[in-house]
Write a protein that holds these residues in place. Structure first.
Motif, PDB file in Angstrom:
ATOM      1  N   ASP A  68       0.861  -1.181   0.000  1.00  0.00           N
ATOM      2  CA  ASP A  68       0.000   0.000   0.000  1.00  0.00           C
ATOM      3  C   ASP A  68       0.896   1.230   0.000  1.00  0.00           C
ATOM      4  O   ASP A  68       1.184   1.806   1.036  1.00  0.00           O
ATOM      5  CB  ASP A  68      -0.922  -0.018   1.222  1.00  0.00           C
ATOM      6  CG  ASP A  68      -1.988   1.052   1.139  1.00  0.00           C
ATOM      7  OD1 ASP A  68      -2.126   1.682   0.076  1.00  0.00           O
ATOM      8  OD2 ASP A  68      -2.679   1.265   2.152  1.00  0.00           O
ATOM      9  N   SER A  69       1.362   1.610  -1.182  1.00  0.00           N
ATOM     10  CA  SER A  69       2.309   2.711  -1.300  1.00  0.00           C
ATOM     11  C   SER A  69       1.763   3.768  -2.253  1.00  0.00           C
ATOM     12  O   SER A  69       1.758   3.577  -3.466  1.00  0.00           O
ATOM     13  CB  SER A  69       3.661   2.191  -1.802  1.00  0.00           C
ATOM     14  OG  SER A  69       4.541   3.263  -2.025  1.00  0.00           O
ATOM     15  N   GLU A  70       1.333   4.875  -1.687  1.00  0.00           N
ATOM     16  CA  GLU A  70       0.817   5.972  -2.501  1.00  0.00           C
ATOM     17  C   GLU A  70       1.876   6.488  -3.467  1.00  0.00           C
ATOM     18  O   GLU A  70       1.560   6.945  -4.549  1.00  0.00           O
ATOM     19  CB  GLU A  70       0.313   7.114  -1.616  1.00  0.00           C
ATOM     20  CG  GLU A  70      -0.981   6.808  -0.890  1.00  0.00           C
ATOM     21  CD  GLU A  70      -2.147   6.529  -1.833  1.00  0.00           C
ATOM     22  OE1 GLU A  70      -2.259   7.194  -2.877  1.00  0.00           O
ATOM     23  OE2 GLU A  70      -2.952   5.633  -1.516  1.00  0.00           O
ATOM     24  N   GLU A  71       3.160   6.405  -3.060  1.00  0.00           N
ATOM     25  CA  GLU A  71       4.244   6.856  -3.932  1.00  0.00           C
ATOM     26  C   GLU A  71       4.244   6.072  -5.243  1.00  0.00           C
ATOM     27  O   GLU A  71       4.390   6.628  -6.320  1.00  0.00           O
ATOM     28  CB  GLU A  71       5.599   6.677  -3.243  1.00  0.00           C
ATOM     29  CG  GLU A  71       5.758   7.460  -1.964  1.00  0.00           C
ATOM     30  CD  GLU A  71       6.965   6.973  -1.173  1.00  0.00           C
ATOM     31  OE1 GLU A  71       7.041   5.755  -0.879  1.00  0.00           O
ATOM     32  OE2 GLU A  71       7.809   7.804  -0.870  1.00  0.00           O
ATOM     33  N   ILE A  72       4.088   4.747  -5.122  1.00  0.00           N
ATOM     34  CA  ILE A  72       4.085   3.897  -6.310  1.00  0.00           C
ATOM     35  C   ILE A  72       2.806   4.117  -7.116  1.00  0.00           C
ATOM     36  O   ILE A  72       2.846   4.206  -8.338  1.00  0.00           O
ATOM     37  CB  ILE A  72       4.265   2.413  -5.943  1.00  0.00           C
ATOM     38  CG1 ILE A  72       5.663   2.196  -5.356  1.00  0.00           C
ATOM     39  CG2 ILE A  72       4.063   1.523  -7.158  1.00  0.00           C
ATOM     40  CD1 ILE A  72       5.939   0.799  -4.868  1.00  0.00           C
ATOM     41  N   PHE A  73       1.676   4.252  -6.430  1.00  0.00           N
ATOM     42  CA  PHE A  73       0.413   4.475  -7.134  1.00  0.00           C
ATOM     43  C   PHE A  73       0.492   5.743  -7.976  1.00  0.00           C
ATOM     44  O   PHE A  73      -0.106   5.829  -9.040  1.00  0.00           O
ATOM     45  CB  PHE A  73      -0.758   4.575  -6.161  1.00  0.00           C
ATOM     46  CG  PHE A  73      -1.018   3.320  -5.360  1.00  0.00           C
ATOM     47  CD1 PHE A  73      -0.582   2.071  -5.807  1.00  0.00           C
ATOM     48  CD2 PHE A  73      -1.681   3.376  -4.158  1.00  0.00           C
ATOM     49  CE1 PHE A  73      -0.824   0.923  -5.078  1.00  0.00           C
ATOM     50  CE2 PHE A  73      -1.934   2.235  -3.419  1.00  0.00           C
ATOM     51  CZ  PHE A  73      -1.495   1.006  -3.878  1.00  0.00           C
ATOM     52  N   GLY A  74       1.238   6.725  -7.513  1.00  0.00           N
ATOM     53  CA  GLY A  74       1.361   7.992  -8.218  1.00  0.00           C
ATOM     54  C   GLY A  74       2.068   7.901  -9.564  1.00  0.00           C
ATOM     55  O   GLY A  74       1.881   8.751 -10.426  1.00  0.00           O
ATOM     56  N   VAL A  75       2.894   6.875  -9.769  1.00  0.00           N
ATOM     57  CA  VAL A  75       3.634   6.750 -11.037  1.00  0.00           C
ATOM     58  C   VAL A  75       2.899   5.879 -12.054  1.00  0.00           C
ATOM     59  O   VAL A  75       3.376   5.710 -13.169  1.00  0.00           O
ATOM     60  CB  VAL A  75       5.068   6.185 -10.825  1.00  0.00           C
ATOM     61  CG1 VAL A  75       5.849   7.066  -9.890  1.00  0.00           C
ATOM     62  CG2 VAL A  75       5.046   4.748 -10.355  1.00  0.00           C
ATOM     63  N   LEU A  76       1.776   5.334 -11.667  1.00  0.00           N
ATOM     64  CA  LEU A  76       1.038   4.450 -12.560  1.00  0.00           C
ATOM     65  C   LEU A  76       0.231   5.242 -13.580  1.00  0.00           C
ATOM     66  O   LEU A  76      -0.996   5.343 -13.510  1.00  0.00           O
ATOM     67  CB  LEU A  76       0.142   3.498 -11.752  1.00  0.00           C
ATOM     68  CG  LEU A  76       0.885   2.523 -10.848  1.00  0.00           C
ATOM     69  CD1 LEU A  76      -0.095   1.711 -10.022  1.00  0.00           C
ATOM     70  CD2 LEU A  76       1.798   1.626 -11.652  1.00  0.00           C
ATOM     71  N   LYS A  77       0.975   5.818 -14.507  1.00  0.00           N
ATOM     72  CA  LYS A  77       0.381   6.583 -15.601  1.00  0.00           C
ATOM     73  C   LYS A  77       1.097   6.175 -16.876  1.00  0.00           C
ATOM     74  O   LYS A  77       2.268   5.816 -16.848  1.00  0.00           O
ATOM     75  CB  LYS A  77       0.574   8.082 -15.369  1.00  0.00           C
ATOM     76  CG  LYS A  77      -0.126   8.612 -14.148  1.00  0.00           C
ATOM     77  CD  LYS A  77       0.205  10.079 -13.931  1.00  0.00           C
ATOM     78  CE  LYS A  77      -0.489  10.618 -12.707  1.00  0.00           C
ATOM     79  NZ  LYS A  77       0.267  10.491 -11.498  1.00  0.00           N
ATOM     80  N   GLY A  78       0.412   6.230 -17.988  1.00  0.00           N
ATOM     81  CA  GLY A  78       1.039   5.852 -19.250  1.00  0.00           C
ATOM     82  C   GLY A  78       1.286   4.352 -19.304  1.00  0.00           C
ATOM     83  O   GLY A  78       0.725   3.579 -18.528  1.00  0.00           O
ATOM     84  N   ALA A  79       2.148   3.935 -20.225  1.00  0.00           N
ATOM     85  CA  ALA A  79       2.461   2.509 -20.369  1.00  0.00           C
ATOM     86  C   ALA A  79       3.401   2.066 -19.246  1.00  0.00           C
ATOM     87  O   ALA A  79       4.337   2.779 -18.904  1.00  0.00           O
ATOM     88  CB  ALA A  79       3.110   2.265 -21.720  1.00  0.00           C
ATOM     89  N   SER A  80       3.133   0.899 -18.680  1.00  0.00           N
ATOM     90  CA  SER A  80       3.970   0.381 -17.596  1.00  0.00           C
ATOM     91  C   SER A  80       4.392  -1.051 -17.870  1.00  0.00           C
ATOM     92  O   SER A  80       3.589  -1.877 -18.299  1.00  0.00           O
ATOM     93  CB  SER A  80       3.223   0.427 -16.261  1.00  0.00           C
ATOM     94  OG  SER A  80       2.977   1.756 -15.877  1.00  0.00           O
TER      95      SER A  80
END
Length: 172
Positions: A68-80
């Protein structure tokens, strides 16, 4: 994509996250098929598992796996693209090597031993991380060093206490 299939993907991804404990999220968008296949080949050679996954499924899998890491959730944009490895710094070393040939893959985030690293600027720190095995080897080497000095002193000092003291004094 059917709801059941999405659920299966999330479950499988959550299991990978739990079993590896280390994962990287990168951006490989706009790369040619040839370059992506080259990255896949290098990952396979180095024991790194690679998967392109939708961001919504990554987020659900992370929550399912207990990350549960908001930091990681924040980068989930675009292709991953996700990379999984037993050794925490292996994907970082591979990304660094691949970056000599081009601008991508770009590191979005990494999760190593319950610690989140966010941003491409973390790549050098991740490359320099030591694996668990490397740390154990360092500790063993440190523990062996004094014993080797005593044994060496005993052998050079004629196996007597006074010889040992003299040899240790000479070594400082």
């Amino acid at each position: 994509m059917r709801k059941e299939l999405k659920h299966e993907i999330v479950q499988a991804l959550a299991e990978q996250i739990k079993s590896y404990g280390n994962f990287y999220i990168t951006d490989t968008a706009d790369l040619t098929v040839e370059k992506v296949n080259g990255i896949r080949r290098k990952c396979f050679e180095q024991g790194i598992e690679i998967q392109v996954v939708k961001n919504t499924l990554i987020k659900k899998a992370l929550l399912e796996a207990g990350v549960d890491s908001e930091e990681i959730f924040g980068v989930l944009k675009g292709a991953s693209t996700m990379m999984f490895a037993e050794t925490g710094n292996a994907p970082a070393k591979l990304i660094k090597q691949l970056r000599k040939e081009g601008e991508k893959p770009v590191l979005k985030a990494a999760y190593i031993q319950e610690t989140a690293f966010v941003g491409d600027n973390q790549l050098d720190a991740l490359v320099n991380l030591k694996s668990k095995e490397e740390l154990i080897a360092d500790v063993i080497a440190l523990l062996q060093s004094p014993a080797k000095n005593v044994i060496s002193a005993l052998q050079s000092g004629g196996n007597t206490i006074s010889g040992l003291v003299k040899a240790l004094e000479e070594r400082g």
